[in-house]
Design a protein around this motif. Structure first.
Motif, PDB file in Angstrom:
ATOM      1  N   HIS A   3     -15.340   3.913   6.236  1.00 31.61           N
ATOM      2  CA  HIS A   3     -14.975   3.994   4.821  1.00 31.61           C
ATOM      3  C   HIS A   3     -13.840   4.993   4.671  1.00 31.61           C
ATOM      4  CE1 HIS A   3     -15.470   3.418   0.598  1.00 31.61           C
ATOM      5  NE2 HIS A   3     -15.871   4.663   0.358  1.00 31.61           N
ATOM      6  N   LEU A   4     -12.778   4.570   3.999  1.00 32.96           N
ATOM      7  CA  LEU A   4     -11.603   5.421   3.799  1.00 32.96           C
ATOM      8  C   LEU A   4     -11.351   5.585   2.316  1.00 32.96           C
ATOM      9  CD1 LEU A   4      -9.241   3.718   6.435  1.00 32.96           C
ATOM     10  CD2 LEU A   4     -10.574   5.799   6.737  1.00 32.96           C
ATOM     11  N   VAL A   5     -11.092   6.820   1.911  1.00 34.35           N
ATOM     12  CA  VAL A   5     -10.803   7.094   0.506  1.00 34.35           C
ATOM     13  C   VAL A   5      -9.567   7.973   0.420  1.00 34.35           C
ATOM     14  CG1 VAL A   5     -11.630   8.095  -1.642  1.00 34.35           C
ATOM     15  CG2 VAL A   5     -13.236   6.932  -0.105  1.00 34.35           C
ATOM     16  N   GLU A   6      -8.541   7.456  -0.237  1.00 31.70           N
ATOM     17  CA  GLU A   6      -7.306   8.205  -0.429  1.00 31.70           C
ATOM     18  C   GLU A   6      -7.356   8.995  -1.736  1.00 31.70           C
ATOM     19  OE1 GLU A   6      -6.058   4.075   1.253  1.00 31.70           O
ATOM     20  OE2 GLU A   6      -7.477   4.897  -0.213  1.00 31.70           O
ATOM     21  N   SER A   7      -6.589  10.069  -1.764  1.00 33.04           N
ATOM     22  CA  SER A   7      -6.442  10.866  -2.975  1.00 33.04           C
ATOM     23  C   SER A   7      -5.100  11.577  -2.924  1.00 33.04           C
ATOM     24  CB  SER A   7      -7.576  11.882  -3.113  1.00 33.04           C
ATOM     25  OG  SER A   7      -7.573  12.780  -2.015  1.00 33.04           O
ATOM     26  N   GLY A   8      -4.710  12.138  -4.058  1.00 27.13           N
ATOM     27  CA  GLY A   8      -3.502  12.958  -4.107  1.00 27.13           C
ATOM     28  C   GLY A   8      -2.293  12.304  -4.728  1.00 27.13           C
ATOM     29  N   GLY A   9      -2.396  11.028  -5.049  1.00 26.59           N
ATOM     30  CA  GLY A   9      -1.267  10.374  -5.694  1.00 26.59           C
ATOM     31  C   GLY A   9      -1.073  10.871  -7.113  1.00 26.59           C
ATOM     32  N   GLY A  10       0.027  10.469  -7.719  1.00 27.20           N
ATOM     33  CA  GLY A  10       0.291  10.867  -9.092  1.00 27.20           C
ATOM     34  C   GLY A  10       1.714  10.569  -9.480  1.00 27.20           C
ATOM     35  N   ALA A  11       2.085  11.070 -10.650  1.00 28.38           N
ATOM     36  CA  ALA A  11       3.438  10.888 -11.179  1.00 28.38           C
ATOM     37  C   ALA A  11       4.222  12.169 -10.975  1.00 28.38           C
ATOM     38  CB  ALA A  11       3.374  10.529 -12.650  1.00 28.38           C
ATOM     39  N   VAL A  12       5.368  12.055 -10.349  1.00 25.05           N
ATOM     40  CA  VAL A  12       6.210  13.225 -10.088  1.00 25.05           C
ATOM     41  C   VAL A  12       7.663  12.874 -10.357  1.00 25.05           C
ATOM     42  CG1 VAL A  12       4.665  14.223  -8.368  1.00 25.05           C
ATOM     43  CG2 VAL A  12       6.450  12.638  -7.654  1.00 25.05           C
ATOM     44  N   GLN A  13       8.458  13.897 -10.513  1.00 26.03           N
ATOM     45  CA  GLN A  13       9.889  13.685 -10.702  1.00 26.03           C
ATOM     46  C   GLN A  13      10.592  13.627  -9.353  1.00 26.03           C
ATOM     47  OE1 GLN A  13      11.281  16.762 -13.419  1.00 26.03           O
ATOM     48  NE2 GLN A  13      11.082  15.318 -15.127  1.00 26.03           N
ATOM     49  N   SER A  14      11.706  12.958  -9.358  1.00 28.62           N
ATOM     50  CA  SER A  14      12.507  12.875  -8.151  1.00 28.62           C
ATOM     51  C   SER A  14      12.810  14.272  -7.620  1.00 28.62           C
ATOM     52  CB  SER A  14      13.812  12.140  -8.464  1.00 28.62           C
ATOM     53  OG  SER A  14      14.601  12.001  -7.322  1.00 28.62           O
ATOM     54  N   GLY A  15      12.675  14.419  -6.310  1.00 33.14           N
ATOM     55  CA  GLY A  15      12.882  15.716  -5.676  1.00 33.14           C
ATOM     56  C   GLY A  15      11.612  16.514  -5.486  1.00 33.14           C
ATOM     57  N   GLY A  16      10.544  16.091  -6.118  1.00 33.79           N
ATOM     58  CA  GLY A  16       9.275  16.785  -5.998  1.00 33.79           C
ATOM     59  C   GLY A  16       8.543  16.446  -4.714  1.00 33.79           C
ATOM     60  N   TYR A 116      -9.426  -0.963   9.442  1.00 37.72           N
ATOM     61  CA  TYR A 116     -10.043  -0.550   8.184  1.00 37.72           C
ATOM     62  C   TYR A 116      -8.982   0.012   7.249  1.00 37.72           C
ATOM     63  CZ  TYR A 116     -14.260  -0.850  11.020  1.00 37.72           C
ATOM     64  OH  TYR A 116     -15.262  -1.287  11.848  1.00 37.72           O
ATOM     65  N   TRP A 117      -9.214  -0.196   5.958  1.00 36.07           N
ATOM     66  CA  TRP A 117      -8.258   0.209   4.930  1.00 36.07           C
ATOM     67  C   TRP A 117      -8.974   0.909   3.785  1.00 36.07           C
ATOM     68  CZ3 TRP A 117      -3.010  -0.743   5.293  1.00 36.07           C
ATOM     69  CH2 TRP A 117      -2.608  -1.589   6.338  1.00 36.07           C
ATOM     70  N   GLY A 118      -8.257   1.851   3.175  1.00 39.81           N
ATOM     71  CA  GLY A 118      -8.718   2.422   1.938  1.00 39.81           C
ATOM     72  C   GLY A 118      -8.252   1.597   0.749  1.00 39.81           C
ATOM     73  N   GLN A 119      -8.584   2.070  -0.440  1.00 35.04           N
ATOM     74  CA  GLN A 119      -8.243   1.342  -1.667  1.00 35.04           C
ATOM     75  C   GLN A 119      -6.851   1.695  -2.177  1.00 35.04           C
ATOM     76  OE1 GLN A 119     -10.152  -1.137  -3.163  1.00 35.04           O
ATOM     77  NE2 GLN A 119     -11.084  -0.938  -1.139  1.00 35.04           N
ATOM     78  N   GLY A 120      -6.286   2.758  -1.650  1.00 29.04           N
ATOM     79  CA  GLY A 120      -4.929   3.132  -2.029  1.00 29.04           C
ATOM     80  C   GLY A 120      -4.881   4.186  -3.118  1.00 29.04           C
ATOM     81  N   THR A 121      -3.781   4.911  -3.138  1.00 26.55           N
ATOM     82  CA  THR A 121      -3.516   5.886  -4.186  1.00 26.55           C
ATOM     83  C   THR A 121      -2.080   5.684  -4.660  1.00 26.55           C
ATOM     84  OG1 THR A 121      -3.610   8.249  -4.754  1.00 26.55           O
ATOM     85  CG2 THR A 121      -2.822   7.716  -2.547  1.00 26.55           C
ATOM     86  N   LYS A 122      -1.887   5.710  -5.982  1.00 30.04           N
ATOM     87  CA  LYS A 122      -0.583   5.377  -6.546  1.00 30.04           C
ATOM     88  C   LYS A 122       0.328   6.593  -6.595  1.00 30.04           C
ATOM     89  CE  LYS A 122      -1.969   1.549  -9.540  1.00 30.04           C
ATOM     90  NZ  LYS A 122      -1.971   1.036 -10.932  1.00 30.04           N
ATOM     91  N   VAL A 123       1.559   6.377  -6.218  1.00 35.31           N
ATOM     92  CA  VAL A 123       2.602   7.388  -6.340  1.00 35.31           C
ATOM     93  C   VAL A 123       3.710   6.804  -7.207  1.00 35.31           C
ATOM     94  CG1 VAL A 123       4.358   8.697  -5.099  1.00 35.31           C
ATOM     95  CG2 VAL A 123       2.072   8.446  -4.118  1.00 35.31           C
TER      96      VAL A 123
END
Length: 127
Positions: A3-16, A116-123
């Motif tokens: 079982h794989l779980v990703e985290s840490g994605g989010g909305a950021v500005q260019s250069g971040g 195996y794959w996780g569900q993904g995290t959006k960036v």
């Protein structure tokens, strides 16, 4: 079963920067090579980076060098992807994947090699 779980994605500005994490459970983590791949809507999944079982060898897509760094902590069953100098074209869903057959490093850029794959995290990177 892994079982794989990703985290840490989010909305950021260019250069971040962002640090993505993937938690592995279910089997012996050190038996697996790990990879990060990404996919935008309507596009094929794209290889980003991979790391061997003990972290001693890494492999990157040319398009992400040297901004991306993959690492792992076998004591914590975690794999990480540090992304610096983010660009709008880095906007994707990022997937963590595990490979247990010991394929050659050069084949880890093929998503069919992962077991195996996780569900993904959006960036999402805005300009």
């Amino acid at each position: 079963q892994v079982h794989l779980v990703e985290s840490g994605g989010g909305a950021v500005q260019s250069g971040g920067s962002l640090s993505l994490s993937c938690t592995f459970s279910g089997r012996s983590f050190s038996m697996y090579a790990m990879g990060w791949l990404r996919q935008a809507p309507g596009k094929e999944r794209e290889f980003v980076a991979a790391i061997n079982w003990n972290g001693g060898d890494t492999y990157y897509a040319d398009s992400v060098k040297p901004r991306f760094t993959i690492s792992r902590d076998n004591a914590k069953n975690m794999v990480y992807l540090q992304i610096n100098s983010l660009r709008p074209e880095d906007t994707d869903v990022y997937y963590c994947a595990a490979e247990c057959e010991g394929v050659p490093k050069a084949q880890l850029d093929q998503d069919s090699k992962y077991d195996y794959w996780g569900q993904g995290t959006k960036v999402a990177v805005s300009s």
